[in-house]
Design a protein around this motif. Structure first.
Motif, PDB file in Angstrom:
ATOM      1  N   MET A 180      -3.366  -0.697  -3.562  1.00 49.08           N
ATOM      2  CA  MET A 180      -3.855   0.466  -2.828  1.00 49.08           C
ATOM      3  C   MET A 180      -3.209   0.598  -1.450  1.00 49.08           C
ATOM      4  O   MET A 180      -2.817   1.705  -1.054  1.00 49.08           O
ATOM      5  N   THR A 181      -3.071  -0.492  -0.740  1.00 47.01           N
ATOM      6  CA  THR A 181      -2.475  -0.446   0.602  1.00 47.01           C
ATOM      7  C   THR A 181      -1.033   0.034   0.533  1.00 47.01           C
ATOM      8  O   THR A 181      -0.611   0.885   1.327  1.00 47.01           O
ATOM      9  N   GLU A 182      -0.281  -0.489  -0.407  1.00 43.00           N
ATOM     10  CA  GLU A 182       1.120  -0.081  -0.573  1.00 43.00           C
ATOM     11  C   GLU A 182       1.215   1.391  -0.961  1.00 43.00           C
ATOM     12  O   GLU A 182       2.045   2.128  -0.437  1.00 43.00           O
ATOM     13  N   PHE A 183       0.354   1.798  -1.882  1.00 41.73           N
ATOM     14  CA  PHE A 183       0.381   3.184  -2.348  1.00 41.73           C
ATOM     15  C   PHE A 183       0.012   4.145  -1.218  1.00 41.73           C
ATOM     16  O   PHE A 183       0.675   5.164  -1.018  1.00 41.73           O
ATOM     17  N   ALA A 184      -1.037   3.801  -0.467  1.00 38.65           N
ATOM     18  CA  ALA A 184      -1.462   4.652   0.649  1.00 38.65           C
ATOM     19  C   ALA A 184      -0.335   4.804   1.666  1.00 38.65           C
ATOM     20  O   ALA A 184      -0.087   5.902   2.174  1.00 38.65           O
TER      21      ALA A 184
ATOM     22  N   THR B 162      -6.743  -4.151 -12.370  1.00 41.82           N
ATOM     23  CA  THR B 162      -6.250  -5.467 -12.784  1.00 41.82           C
ATOM     24  C   THR B 162      -7.424  -6.285 -13.314  1.00 41.82           C
ATOM     25  O   THR B 162      -8.588  -5.856 -13.247  1.00 41.82           O
ATOM     26  N   ALA B 163      -7.132  -7.472 -13.810  1.00 43.85           N
ATOM     27  CA  ALA B 163      -8.175  -8.363 -14.311  1.00 43.85           C
ATOM     28  C   ALA B 163      -9.175  -8.701 -13.212  1.00 43.85           C
ATOM     29  O   ALA B 163     -10.350  -8.928 -13.485  1.00 43.85           O
ATOM     30  N   ARG B 164      -8.729  -8.698 -11.972  1.00 42.08           N
ATOM     31  CA  ARG B 164      -9.618  -8.969 -10.837  1.00 42.08           C
ATOM     32  C   ARG B 164     -10.243  -7.699 -10.276  1.00 42.08           C
ATOM     33  O   ARG B 164     -10.832  -7.710  -9.203  1.00 42.08           O
ATOM     34  N   ASN B 165     -10.092  -6.588 -10.977  1.00 42.28           N
ATOM     35  CA  ASN B 165     -10.666  -5.287 -10.638  1.00 42.28           C
ATOM     36  C   ASN B 165     -10.008  -4.631  -9.415  1.00 42.28           C
ATOM     37  O   ASN B 165     -10.607  -3.788  -8.759  1.00 42.28           O
ATOM     38  N   TYR B 166      -8.779  -4.999  -9.107  1.00 42.88           N
ATOM     39  CA  TYR B 166      -8.035  -4.334  -8.031  1.00 42.88           C
ATOM     40  C   TYR B 166      -7.356  -3.098  -8.608  1.00 42.88           C
ATOM     41  O   TYR B 166      -6.921  -3.082  -9.760  1.00 42.88           O
TER      42      TYR B 166
END
Length: 138
Positions: free
Chosen positions: A3-7, A31-35
């Motif tokens: 999200m940070t990179e995309f933003a 992702t598997a970790r819900n990111y």
């Protein structure tokens, strides 16, 4: 990308991305970790959202347009889309005329503001003309 990179890539805040996700406009995979994990397809979707927002469309209409990307082409879909697009086209033409008139008026104002002989009443009249632009365009 996360999200940070995309933003950073698209030039918006993470809150905006969360808002678009909640509205169902931009839904990244998790992702598997819900990111959130954004893809090239999400980038294209964001650009569509950004352009349509700039054109003045409300989020509900933007969502409608985005949904058309995944619908099967049918007679009903085509008729509904044609009706929607025709209405938007008319709105865009009206906006184009409004902005052309506003651009001309602001050019006149800028030119007048460079003259040392500009009176308060002349400037007031030009400012009042801004409020009359909708009447002229319609």
């Amino acid at each position: 990308m996360n999200m940070t990179e995309f933003a950073a890539k698209v030039g918006c805040s993470r809150d905006t991305l969360r808002f678009y996700e909640k509205a169902g406009l931009l839904v990244p995979v998790r992702t598997a970790r819900n990111y959130r994990q954004y893809t090239v397809s999400d980038l294209a979707t964001y650009r569509i959202i950004h352009s349509l927002k700039r054109a003045g469309l409300p989020l509900a209409e933007i969502k409608h347009i985005l949904q058309l990307r995944s619908e099967n082409v049918s007679a009903t879909c085509c008729a509904d889309t044609l009706r929607f697009i025709t209405g938007k086209h008319t709105q865009f033409i009206d906006n184009q005329h409004f902005y052309a008139a506003l651009s001309g008026l602001t050019d006149e104002m800028a030119e007048a503001l460079t003259r040392s002989t500009l009176s308060h009443s002349e400037l007031e009249t030009m400012i009042e003309q801004i409020g009359e632009l909708d009447d002229q365009v319609i």
